[in-house]
Write a protein that holds these residues in place. Structure first.
Motif, PDB file in Angstrom:
ATOM      1  N   SER A  46       0.852  -1.183   0.000  1.00  0.00           N
ATOM      2  CA  SER A  46       0.000   0.000   0.000  1.00  0.00           C
ATOM      3  C   SER A  46       0.888   1.233   0.000  1.00  0.00           C
ATOM      4  N   THR A  47       0.546   2.191  -0.846  1.00  0.00           N
ATOM      5  CA  THR A  47       1.277   3.447  -0.914  1.00  0.00           C
ATOM      6  C   THR A  47       0.271   4.591  -0.915  1.00  0.00           C
ATOM      7  N   PHE A  48       0.509   5.537  -0.062  1.00  0.00           N
ATOM      8  CA  PHE A  48      -0.373   6.701   0.053  1.00  0.00           C
ATOM      9  C   PHE A  48       0.480   7.951  -0.097  1.00  0.00           C
ATOM     10  N   GLU A  49      -0.094   8.979  -0.691  1.00  0.00           N
ATOM     11  CA  GLU A  49       0.647  10.227  -0.811  1.00  0.00           C
ATOM     12  C   GLU A  49      -0.283  11.415  -0.652  1.00  0.00           C
ATOM     13  N   PHE A  50       0.274  12.504  -0.199  1.00  0.00           N
ATOM     14  CA  PHE A  50      -0.464  13.764  -0.163  1.00  0.00           C
ATOM     15  C   PHE A  50       0.515  14.878  -0.519  1.00  0.00           C
ATOM     16  N   GLY A  51      -0.017  15.891  -1.186  1.00  0.00           N
ATOM     17  CA  GLY A  51       0.866  16.956  -1.628  1.00  0.00           C
ATOM     18  C   GLY A  51       0.112  18.070  -2.311  1.00  0.00           C
ATOM     19  N   HIS A  52       0.843  18.796  -3.152  1.00  0.00           N
ATOM     20  CA  HIS A  52       0.290  19.948  -3.855  1.00  0.00           C
ATOM     21  C   HIS A  52       0.600  19.812  -5.334  1.00  0.00           C
ATOM     22  N   GLN A  53      -0.384  20.114  -6.183  1.00  0.00           N
ATOM     23  CA  GLN A  53      -0.183  20.026  -7.619  1.00  0.00           C
ATOM     24  C   GLN A  53      -0.671  21.319  -8.283  1.00  0.00           C
ATOM     25  N   LYS A  54      -0.007  21.650  -9.383  1.00  0.00           N
ATOM     26  CA  LYS A  54      -0.319  22.892 -10.096  1.00  0.00           C
ATOM     27  C   LYS A  54      -0.181  22.651 -11.591  1.00  0.00           C
ATOM     28  N   THR A  55      -1.141  23.152 -12.361  1.00  0.00           N
ATOM     29  CA  THR A  55      -1.095  23.041 -13.813  1.00  0.00           C
ATOM     30  C   THR A  55      -1.369  24.403 -14.436  1.00  0.00           C
TER      31      THR A  55
END
Length: 630
Positions: A46-55
């Motif tokens: 299991s892999t979980f991630e959280f962060g910030h994304q910008k386009t």
């Protein structure tokens, strides 16, 4: 150091060999019975991630000198036409073909309106002693160019979007996967079975996609979660038969056989973005309900080192029937007993896979195989939509036969290895182990125009070089790939600019495309003289796609001429992480990572507009994950 090498080998083998009978690492729980041994176990990832994304995206449409002249001519013609309508000239010239057309507010009748403007201009030219046909054609072309320029100008945009997010990543193995495996062997180890079940959260959503009778309002994720358990990689029975020269193996069912497969993949898939796998080097045997057979030379015979296999899998064949509107009316599988379906041997053989290899222990392994495939509507080996674009362009079953694969593994730095699965390392003689693999994929295409409809491995050539190794003095393990491909591409998947704008290349006018990239990863043991269970890792990758084209494209629903089309994509990714191993090859990790993507597209449409598209995407996130075996 032995622990480090064992851990490295186990990690490299984990993803691909978790349920193969050749992997003794996982046979931790065995029940001995009067008829044989049964081994079982479980695993989870299991892999979980959280962060910030910008386009951000920017579309510009600048008219060329030709376009400016066309807009001027069209504007003058429309002004004259509207004046003629207002003063009654159009009515007076109706006998000569002039018509009065009011342009709709949504311009839905623009073609009719442009024709009326061009006709009027031709009538006026004839009355002045000019060429009515030439004038009408010129004005009509100007009106067409005006409409294209106006439409493209309307697509101009400059947008930015950003958000915080949480996700189950990476996408491989659905990001969250729990499995149970059980294998059985007779006392002489000559017959057996292999079986595993997988449970993953995304299988729930796969079920929803196929349950067309259920409305979205009836979705109940807790209830529908019961569909999230499915057969995994193995559900087969097999037998071994010996003679003085070679051993024959016969297997039935669902399987992934990996004797010749590439072995340099990922380490728990922590790397970001486009990281190549074992199959990018050399594909494994993969059947759903197939028949498999192989021969392997015995150790003391002249065939020692020789290996050959073959499989056929009719499960990918479907009889699909639609009505005149394209709606599905029947969907019968070759393996569905209720449908009583049978298929021609020719179509079944098109799903054939066969390979041959030779290993000289301690030096090299060479191998080649044929991977059968077709774009026929009956072929559903991967997904029905995979070859939909090529079928829509008129290609058929005999335009593509699959591909040939060739590979070589250098074992000279792996001690007395007979393969990567058997490194046979002597740390005093071989303190630094290293494996190098190289694979080529060459498609079998009989209609060269077909190459325009898939940008990667299936219709164009592709190569991948991989390396894996351990450095004793640095307590370092590393791996990486360098890959590339070249051919023709339709570009549709690269040019989705929103607003219904994409460039679908016309048959025979595909872009020339080159793709290349690399990925790499290294782990350093930071407690080498202790339990050797704490590592710091760094991974990264980069790839570039470059395409050029001149020809026809379908854009905004029309076939348009495009010239000097240039496309580039750059993708970068990097990750720094800390990993703690425990209980053999179990581990947990946490890291900091980032992805960056840059895309640019420019070209001239109908010599009227210089169109450009630029897009950027970036993501910074913290991944955390665990992988366990029991």
């Amino acid at each position: 150091m032995k622990k480090l090498i064992a851990a490295a080998s186990a990690l490299a083998l984990t993803a691909g060999l978790a349920f193969a009978e050749t992997n003794e690492t996982l046979k931790a729980h065995t029940l001995q019975t009067s008829v044989g041994d049964i081994s079982f176990g479980a695993w989870g990832r299991s892999t979980f991630e959280f962060g910030h994304q910008k386009t951000s995206t920017k579309i510009t449409a600048d008219t060329t000198a030709t376009g400016d002249a066309a807009i001027t001519a069209a504007t003058e013609a429309m002004t004259a036409y509207e004046t003629a309508k207002a003063n009654g000239t159009i009515s007076a010239l109706s006998a000569y073909g002039a018509t009065s057309v009011d342009l709709a507010s949504d311009q839905s009748n623009y073609t009719e309106y442009a024709t009326a403007v061009a006709t009027y201009a031709g009538i006026i030219a004839a009355g002045s002693g000019g060429d009515a046909t030439a004038t009408g054609t010129a004005v009509g072309n100007a009106m067409t160019a005006y409409a294209l320029a106006t439409t493209l100008k309307g697509l101009e945009s400059d947008t930015t979007d950003s958000s915080n997010y949480a996700a189950l990543e990476p996408d491989w193995s659905y990001g969250n996967r729990i499995g149970f495996w059980i294998i059985g062997r007779t006392p002489d180890q000559k017959f057996g079975f292999d079986f595993n079940l997988d449970a993953d959260g995304r299988a729930l959503f796969v079920h929803k996609l196929h349950d067309s009778a259920e409305s979205t309002a009836d979705t109940n994720y807790n209830e529908d979660g019961k569909y999230a358990v499915a057969i995994g990689d193995q559900a087969k029975m097999w037998g071994l038969f010996d003679n003085p020269l070679f051993q024959t193996k016969v297997a039935f069912g669902r399987m992934r056989e990996q004797e010749l497969r590439g072995t340099i993949g990922d380490w728990g898939q922590r790397e970001s973005s486009d990281v190549k796998s074992e199959d990018d080097i050399f594909q494994e045997i993969w059947t759903a309900t197939g028949l498999f057979a192989s021969v392997k030379g015995t150790e003391d015979s002249p065939l020692n080192g020789f290996y050959a296999n073959a499989s056929i899998d009719p499960a990918g064949l479907f009889d699909i029937t639609t009505d005149s509107s394209g709606n599905l009316t029947s969907f019968n599988s070759a393996t569905d007993a209720d449908s009583d379906k049978s298929y021609s041997l020719y179509k079944a053989v098109r799903n054939f896979q066969g390979g041959v290899g030779y290993t000289l222990p301690g030096l090299f392994q060479v191998k080649a195989q044929y991977w059968g495939d077709s774009i026929d509507t009956s072929n559903y080996r991967y997904s029905y939509n995979k070859y939909a674009t090529a079928r829509a362009a008129g290609f058929g079953i005999n335009d593509y036969y699959g591909r040939m694969e060739f590979g070589i593994d250098w074992l000279g730095f792996m001690g007395g290895a007979t393969s990567f699965l058997d490194p046979n390392l002597d740390l005093e003689k071989t303190p630094n182990a290293n494996l190098i693999e190289l694979g080529f994929k060459v498609p079998i295409v009989t209609d060269e125009d077909l190459r325009d409809y898939d940008p990667e491995k299936f219709y164009n050539w592709y190569a991948c070089l991989g390396t894996w190794g351990v450095v004793e003095k640095g307590f370092i393990q590393y791996k990486g790939h360098i890959w590339g491909g070249q051919g023709g591409s339709n570009l549709a998947q690269y040019t989705d600019m929103g607003n219904g704008m994409s460039l679908t290349m016309a048959k025979g006018d595909g872009a020339n495309i080159i793709m290349a990239g690399f990925d790499l990863a290294a782990e350093v043991c930071i407690n080498p003289f202790g339990k050797q269970n704490l590592f710091v890792g760094l991974s990264g990758n980069y790839n570039i796609t470059n395409a050029t084209a001149d020809g026809k494209v379908n854009a905004l629903g029309n076939d348009l001429n495009v010239s000097d089309l240039k496309l580039q994509q750059h993708n970068f990714a990097a990750e720094l992480y800390v990993k703690k191993t425990f209980a053999a090859n179990n581990f947990m990790f946490a890291g900091i990572a980032g992805n960056w993507s840059l895309q640019s597209l420019e070209g001239t449409l109908e010599s009227v507009v210089d169109l450009s598209y630029n897009a950027k995407a970036q993501k910074f996130y913290m991944p955390i994950g665990v992988e366990l075996f029991f």
